[in-house]
Design a protein around this motif. Sequence first.
Motif, PDB file in Angstrom:
ATOM      1  N   THR A  15       3.798  -7.557 -15.973  1.00 17.01           N
ATOM      2  CA  THR A  15       3.380  -8.958 -16.119  1.00 17.01           C
ATOM      3  C   THR A  15       2.391  -9.347 -15.034  1.00 17.01           C
ATOM      4  N   ILE A  16       2.702  -8.960 -13.774  1.00 15.04           N
ATOM      5  CA  ILE A  16       1.821  -9.326 -12.658  1.00 15.04           C
ATOM      6  C   ILE A  16       0.449  -8.708 -12.819  1.00 15.04           C
ATOM      7  N   VAL A  17       0.422  -7.384 -13.099  1.00 18.32           N
ATOM      8  CA  VAL A  17      -0.864  -6.707 -13.232  1.00 18.32           C
ATOM      9  C   VAL A  17      -1.644  -7.260 -14.408  1.00 18.32           C
ATOM     10  N   GLY A  18      -0.935  -7.484 -15.502  1.00 19.13           N
ATOM     11  CA  GLY A  18      -1.639  -7.988 -16.679  1.00 19.13           C
ATOM     12  C   GLY A  18      -2.233  -9.356 -16.438  1.00 19.13           C
ATOM     13  N   THR A  19      -1.480 -10.243 -15.775  1.00 23.58           N
ATOM     14  CA  THR A  19      -1.966 -11.588 -15.497  1.00 23.58           C
ATOM     15  C   THR A  19      -3.164 -11.552 -14.571  1.00 23.58           C
ATOM     16  N   GLN A  20      -3.061 -10.770 -13.515  1.00 22.69           N
ATOM     17  CA  GLN A  20      -4.171 -10.725 -12.553  1.00 22.69           C
ATOM     18  C   GLN A  20      -5.393 -10.056 -13.153  1.00 22.69           C
ATOM     19  N   ALA A  21      -5.166  -9.054 -14.013  1.00 29.55           N
ATOM     20  CA  ALA A  21      -6.306  -8.391 -14.645  1.00 29.55           C
ATOM     21  C   ALA A  21      -7.062  -9.366 -15.520  1.00 29.55           C
ATOM     22  N   GLY A  22      -6.311 -10.263 -16.134  1.00 26.34           N
ATOM     23  CA  GLY A  22      -6.961 -11.242 -16.980  1.00 26.34           C
ATOM     24  C   GLY A  22      -7.675 -12.313 -16.200  1.00 26.34           C
ATOM     25  N   ASN A  23      -7.413 -12.442 -14.929  1.00 25.33           N
ATOM     26  CA  ASN A  23      -8.057 -13.435 -14.082  1.00 25.33           C
ATOM     27  C   ASN A  23      -9.040 -12.780 -13.096  1.00 25.33           C
ATOM     28  N   ASN A  24      -9.807 -11.818 -13.612  1.00 22.03           N
ATOM     29  CA  ASN A  24     -10.820 -11.139 -12.792  1.00 22.03           C
ATOM     30  C   ASN A  24     -10.177 -10.447 -11.585  1.00 22.03           C
ATOM     31  N   PHE A  25      -9.176  -9.651 -11.866  1.00 19.49           N
ATOM     32  CA  PHE A  25      -8.456  -8.906 -10.829  1.00 19.49           C
ATOM     33  C   PHE A  25      -9.414  -8.005 -10.061  1.00 19.49           C
ATOM     34  N   ARG A  26      -9.346  -8.066  -8.726  1.00 22.14           N
ATOM     35  CA  ARG A  26     -10.241  -7.261  -7.887  1.00 22.14           C
ATOM     36  C   ARG A  26      -9.421  -6.490  -6.861  1.00 22.14           C
ATOM     37  N   LEU A  27      -9.723  -5.200  -6.762  1.00 19.84           N
ATOM     38  CA  LEU A  27      -9.019  -4.326  -5.828  1.00 19.84           C
ATOM     39  C   LEU A  27     -10.027  -3.506  -5.041  1.00 19.84           C
ATOM     40  N   ALA A  28      -9.804  -3.383  -3.718  1.00 17.59           N
ATOM     41  CA  ALA A  28     -10.672  -2.567  -2.866  1.00 17.59           C
ATOM     42  C   ALA A  28      -9.808  -1.563  -2.110  1.00 17.59           C
ATOM     43  N   TYR A  29     -10.453  -0.544  -1.595  1.00 16.28           N
ATOM     44  CA  TYR A  29      -9.716   0.466  -0.838  1.00 16.28           C
ATOM     45  C   TYR A  29     -10.559   0.942   0.349  1.00 16.28           C
ATOM     46  N   PHE A  30      -9.876   1.541   1.318  1.00 14.79           N
ATOM     47  CA  PHE A  30     -10.592   2.176   2.433  1.00 14.79           C
ATOM     48  C   PHE A  30      -9.977   3.533   2.711  1.00 14.79           C
ATOM     49  N   ASN A  31     -10.778   4.431   3.256  1.00 11.62           N
ATOM     50  CA  ASN A  31     -10.377   5.808   3.507  1.00 11.62           C
ATOM     51  C   ASN A  31      -9.768   5.941   4.904  1.00 11.62           C
ATOM     52  N   LEU A  32      -8.511   6.367   4.973  1.00 12.41           N
ATOM     53  CA  LEU A  32      -7.813   6.469   6.253  1.00 12.41           C
ATOM     54  C   LEU A  32      -8.416   7.516   7.171  1.00 12.41           C
ATOM     55  N   ASP A  33      -8.783   8.654   6.583  1.00 18.89           N
ATOM     56  CA  ASP A  33      -9.329   9.736   7.399  1.00 18.89           C
ATOM     57  C   ASP A  33     -10.612   9.301   8.098  1.00 18.89           C
ATOM     58  N   SER A  34     -11.466   8.598   7.361  1.00 18.66           N
ATOM     59  CA  SER A  34     -12.715   8.122   7.951  1.00 18.66           C
ATOM     60  C   SER A  34     -12.454   7.084   9.031  1.00 18.66           C
ATOM     61  N   LEU A  35     -11.469   6.225   8.779  1.00 17.11           N
ATOM     62  CA  LEU A  35     -11.143   5.191   9.761  1.00 17.11           C
ATOM     63  C   LEU A  35     -10.644   5.825  11.058  1.00 17.11           C
ATOM     64  N   GLU A  36      -9.775   6.824  10.939  1.00 15.40           N
ATOM     65  CA  GLU A  36      -9.261   7.505  12.120  1.00 15.40           C
ATOM     66  C   GLU A  36     -10.375   8.211  12.893  1.00 15.40           C
ATOM     67  N   SER A  37     -11.354   8.732  12.166  1.00 14.34           N
ATOM     68  CA  SER A  37     -12.424   9.501  12.796  1.00 14.34           C
ATOM     69  C   SER A  37     -13.491   8.627  13.452  1.00 14.34           C
ATOM     70  N   HIS A  38     -13.691   7.403  12.929  1.00 12.93           N
ATOM     71  CA  HIS A  38     -14.837   6.609  13.370  1.00 12.93           C
ATOM     72  C   HIS A  38     -14.492   5.266  14.014  1.00 12.93           C
ATOM     73  N   TYR A  39     -13.249   4.879  13.995  1.00 12.09           N
ATOM     74  CA  TYR A  39     -12.856   3.642  14.669  1.00 12.09           C
ATOM     75  C   TYR A  39     -12.661   3.964  16.153  1.00 12.09           C
ATOM     76  N   GLN A  40     -13.547   3.447  16.975  1.00 12.59           N
ATOM     77  CA  GLN A  40     -13.568   3.832  18.385  1.00 12.59           C
ATOM     78  C   GLN A  40     -12.276   3.466  19.122  1.00 12.59           C
ATOM     79  N   TYR A  41     -11.728   2.321  18.797  1.00 14.60           N
ATOM     80  CA  TYR A  41     -10.495   1.910  19.483  1.00 14.60           C
ATOM     81  C   TYR A  41      -9.355   2.881  19.191  1.00 14.60           C
ATOM     82  N   PHE A  42      -9.290   3.345  17.956  1.00 18.71           N
ATOM     83  CA  PHE A  42      -8.262   4.322  17.601  1.00 18.71           C
ATOM     84  C   PHE A  42      -8.420   5.589  18.430  1.00 18.71           C
ATOM     85  N   LYS A  43      -9.662   6.050  18.601  1.00 17.68           N
ATOM     86  CA  LYS A  43      -9.899   7.257  19.403  1.00 17.68           C
ATOM     87  C   LYS A  43      -9.558   7.014  20.868  1.00 17.68           C
TER      88      LYS A  43
END
Length: 215
Positions: free
Chosen positions: A55-83
């Motif tokens: 129900t949740i996915v269907g409702t949100q999909a009908g209301n222009n559902f938007r999903l983004a993602y980020f790559n953990l490996d890249s974040l670990e390699s290039h986020y200076q504070y993490f290093k």
Amino acid sequence: MLPTFISGIQNIQIRLIRMRNFVMVPGLLALLLTGLLFYVVYHRPEPIAAGSAKTIVGTQAGNNFRLAYFNLDSLESHYQYFKDVLDQVKGKENEMNAELSGMEKGFQKKISEWQKKAPTMSQTESQEAQQEYAQMQQNYQLRKQTLQESLMKHNEDLKADIRKKIEDYLKEYNKEKGYNYIISYEANSFIYIRDSANNITDDLISGLNASYKKK
């Protein structure tokens, strides 16, 4: 009494070798911090009531559902504070190992003295040496435990700080973007990525590094 004490001295070096093996265990903390930190932080889905997921996915999909993602490996390699955090962990870990190694060297010196004196030791001297050795072991174990607990607390504080920085940035970032969900992705995850249209890894790395440089 003397043969027993001499035999005990010979076993001390074996025990010290075992101690040394335990000393290096905290080194695993840095590896765990590197490989599991972001997995623990971002792979804890909120509970959804039975039968409500569709129900949740269907409702949100009908209301222009938007999903983004980020790559953990890249974040670990290039986020200076993490290093920098990893460098801090390794530095503190090295300090702990150096201190415990110094204690071990003191033990070895004392053991050598006992080995030389053992054949001529009186019963009283033998008993005193055994008591001193027992106290040395106790002091070593207590100090090791204190240092390991301190290192663990230090690592947990750093993990919490990294998590807060990422979450704070994503909150500000998403005010403009308006994604319904932002998820993390790594090579071993079970997320199927069809394309890279909603990959915000570069934005996240750039924004986090820019914020870190300001401080």
